[in-house]
Enzyme design. Structure first.
Site, mmCIF file in Angstrom:
data_model
loop_
_atom_site.group_PDB
_atom_site.id
_atom_site.type_symbol
_atom_site.label_atom_id
_atom_site.label_comp_id
_atom_site.label_asym_id
_atom_site.label_seq_id
_atom_site.Cartn_x
_atom_site.Cartn_y
_atom_site.Cartn_z
ATOM 1 N N TYR A 106 0.854 -1.192 0.000
ATOM 2 C CA TYR A 106 0.000 0.000 0.000
ATOM 3 C C TYR A 106 0.886 1.237 0.000
ATOM 4 O O TYR A 106 1.381 1.682 1.023
ATOM 5 C CB TYR A 106 -0.927 0.022 1.207
ATOM 6 C CG TYR A 106 -1.855 -1.166 1.317
ATOM 7 C CD1 TYR A 106 -2.125 -1.980 0.216
ATOM 8 C CD2 TYR A 106 -2.459 -1.496 2.527
ATOM 9 C CE1 TYR A 106 -2.964 -3.069 0.314
ATOM 10 C CE2 TYR A 106 -3.316 -2.584 2.636
ATOM 11 C CZ TYR A 106 -3.565 -3.367 1.526
ATOM 12 O OH TYR A 106 -4.404 -4.448 1.640
ATOM 13 N N PHE B 113 -12.655 -5.730 1.330
ATOM 14 C CA PHE B 113 -13.806 -5.212 0.579
ATOM 15 C C PHE B 113 -15.101 -5.569 1.318
ATOM 16 O O PHE B 113 -16.046 -6.108 0.724
ATOM 17 C CB PHE B 113 -13.845 -5.746 -0.850
ATOM 18 C CG PHE B 113 -12.850 -5.108 -1.768
ATOM 19 C CD1 PHE B 113 -12.433 -3.798 -1.578
ATOM 20 C CD2 PHE B 113 -12.322 -5.805 -2.833
ATOM 21 C CE1 PHE B 113 -11.508 -3.203 -2.423
ATOM 22 C CE2 PHE B 113 -11.392 -5.237 -3.685
ATOM 23 C CZ PHE B 113 -10.989 -3.931 -3.474
ATOM 24 N N PRO B 114 -15.158 -5.282 2.632
ATOM 25 C CA PRO B 114 -16.366 -5.646 3.398
ATOM 26 C C PRO B 114 -17.611 -4.903 2.932
ATOM 27 O O PRO B 114 -18.726 -5.331 3.224
ATOM 28 C CB PRO B 114 -15.999 -5.258 4.829
ATOM 29 C CG PRO B 114 -14.972 -4.176 4.688
ATOM 30 C CD PRO B 114 -14.175 -4.567 3.462
ATOM 31 N N LEU B 115 -17.394 -3.817 2.194
ATOM 32 C CA LEU B 115 -18.515 -3.072 1.635
ATOM 33 C C LEU B 115 -18.575 -3.220 0.120
ATOM 34 O O LEU B 115 -19.229 -2.430 -0.576
ATOM 35 C CB LEU B 115 -18.420 -1.597 2.026
ATOM 36 C CG LEU B 115 -18.483 -1.336 3.536
ATOM 37 C CD1 LEU B 115 -18.221 0.122 3.838
ATOM 38 C CD2 LEU B 115 -19.840 -1.768 4.079
ATOM 39 N N GLY B 116 -17.871 -4.223 -0.396
ATOM 40 C CA GLY B 116 -17.915 -4.491 -1.820
ATOM 41 C C GLY B 116 -17.382 -3.374 -2.678
ATOM 42 O O GLY B 116 -17.772 -3.233 -3.835
ATOM 43 N N GLY B 117 -16.472 -2.573 -2.113
ATOM 44 C CA GLY B 117 -15.977 -1.431 -2.862
ATOM 45 C C GLY B 117 -17.091 -0.447 -3.199
ATOM 46 O O GLY B 117 -16.995 0.316 -4.157
#
Length: 280
Positions: free
Chosen positions: A65, A208-212
């Site tokens: 990152y 990606f717990p919010l699906g991006g």
């Protein structure tokens, strides 16, 4: 708003690192396309400081990152002094932003030493193999991590982007404390991996717990449940993850304080059995 410490929903990583289950993913505090410094370094620092104030004590990052930027910013903000910091190695960044798998044992050993230096710590709390390299047997890569653990440079070892078969091969070499795979209410591809983690007491860290931002076919039911809780679609998606299994450690990331506070507030949402069934 209540802090995560007040909510008291915790998990013991590796059996001895107790953290609040809702963590923070530090990928988004870097620049565009996860390269270089953030556009607003002061805001990134405010986000990290506020996260600690709200009881976030599990922060996930990686050497890729930036590369290196996220780890450096965490150290500058003093996060390793107040939180369990997980980092990862095994991916290279190309100048065009591509992610290149590199599981060579010598490279991984050097990558871990560089992460130690950037984070300013004597031992990395949780060091995760970022993604299996198809050209290197996973056992060879994991032996390096096991050696780093034996030398006291790494407290616990994790893996990322693995199948059940790869997870079991890794566990034949070293005790695996966490698995980090893509997973959210709209993407259940790794249900089988999560089931193994739950059976074995391994932390499951969904990225990606919010699906991006794209929760696809679940949008309608998420919005419906959100109305009942005076919440947002994304907050309900995070609440679902926390209800899905006691070993799940969501790490939503953000570059703004407002979004951080909204994410943390999701830990205070109690979904009913009927709502869980509809979402699932």
């Amino acid at each position: 708003m209540r802090s995560l410490d007040d909510i008291g929903d915790t998990f013991d990583i590796g059996g001895d690192l107790t953290v609040n289950r809702l963590g923070f993913g530090a990928m988004r505090i870097t620049g565009p396309n996860i390269l270089g410094d953030p556009d607003d370094p002061a805001e990134a620092n405010r986000v990290l400081a506020r996260a600690l104030e709200l009881g976030v004590d599990f922060v996930d990052t990686a050497d890729a990152y930036g590369p290196g930027t996220s780890e450096r910013l965490l150290a500058e903000a003093g996060v390793p002094d107040d939180a369990v910091v997980a980092t990862k190695g095994g991916l290279l960044r190309a100048p065009n932003g591509d992610w290149l798998r590199h599981g060579d044992p010598d490279y991984l050993r050097n990558a871990a030493l560089c992460s130690l230096d950037r984070l300013g710590v004597d031992a990395i709390d949780l060091y995760q193999y970022h993604a299996p390299d198809p050209d290197v047997p996973i056992e060879e890569s994991m032996r390096v991590l096991a050696d780093l653990q034996d030398r006291g440079l790494v407290r616990h070892v994790g893996v990322s982007n693995v199948s059940v078969e790869q997870l079991e091969r890794a566990r034949d070499v070293v005790s695996v404390a966490t698995v980090q795979n893509e997973y959210n209410v709209a993407d259940r591809t790794h249900d089988d991996v999560l089931d193994v983690c739950e059976d074995e007491g391994i932390g499951f860290v969904p990225y990606f717990p919010l699906g991006g931002g794209d929760l696809g076919g679940k949008a309608a039911v998420l919005d419906d449940v959100a109305v009942a809780h005076d919440a947002t679609r994304r907050q309900v998606a995070l609440a679902w993850l926390l209800e899905r299994s006691p070993v799940v450690l969501p790490i939503p990331g953000t570059s703004t304080v407002d979004h951080l506070e909204a994410n943390v507030a999701a830990a205070d949402i109690d979904l009913t059995d009927d709502e869980m069934a509809r979402l699932s």
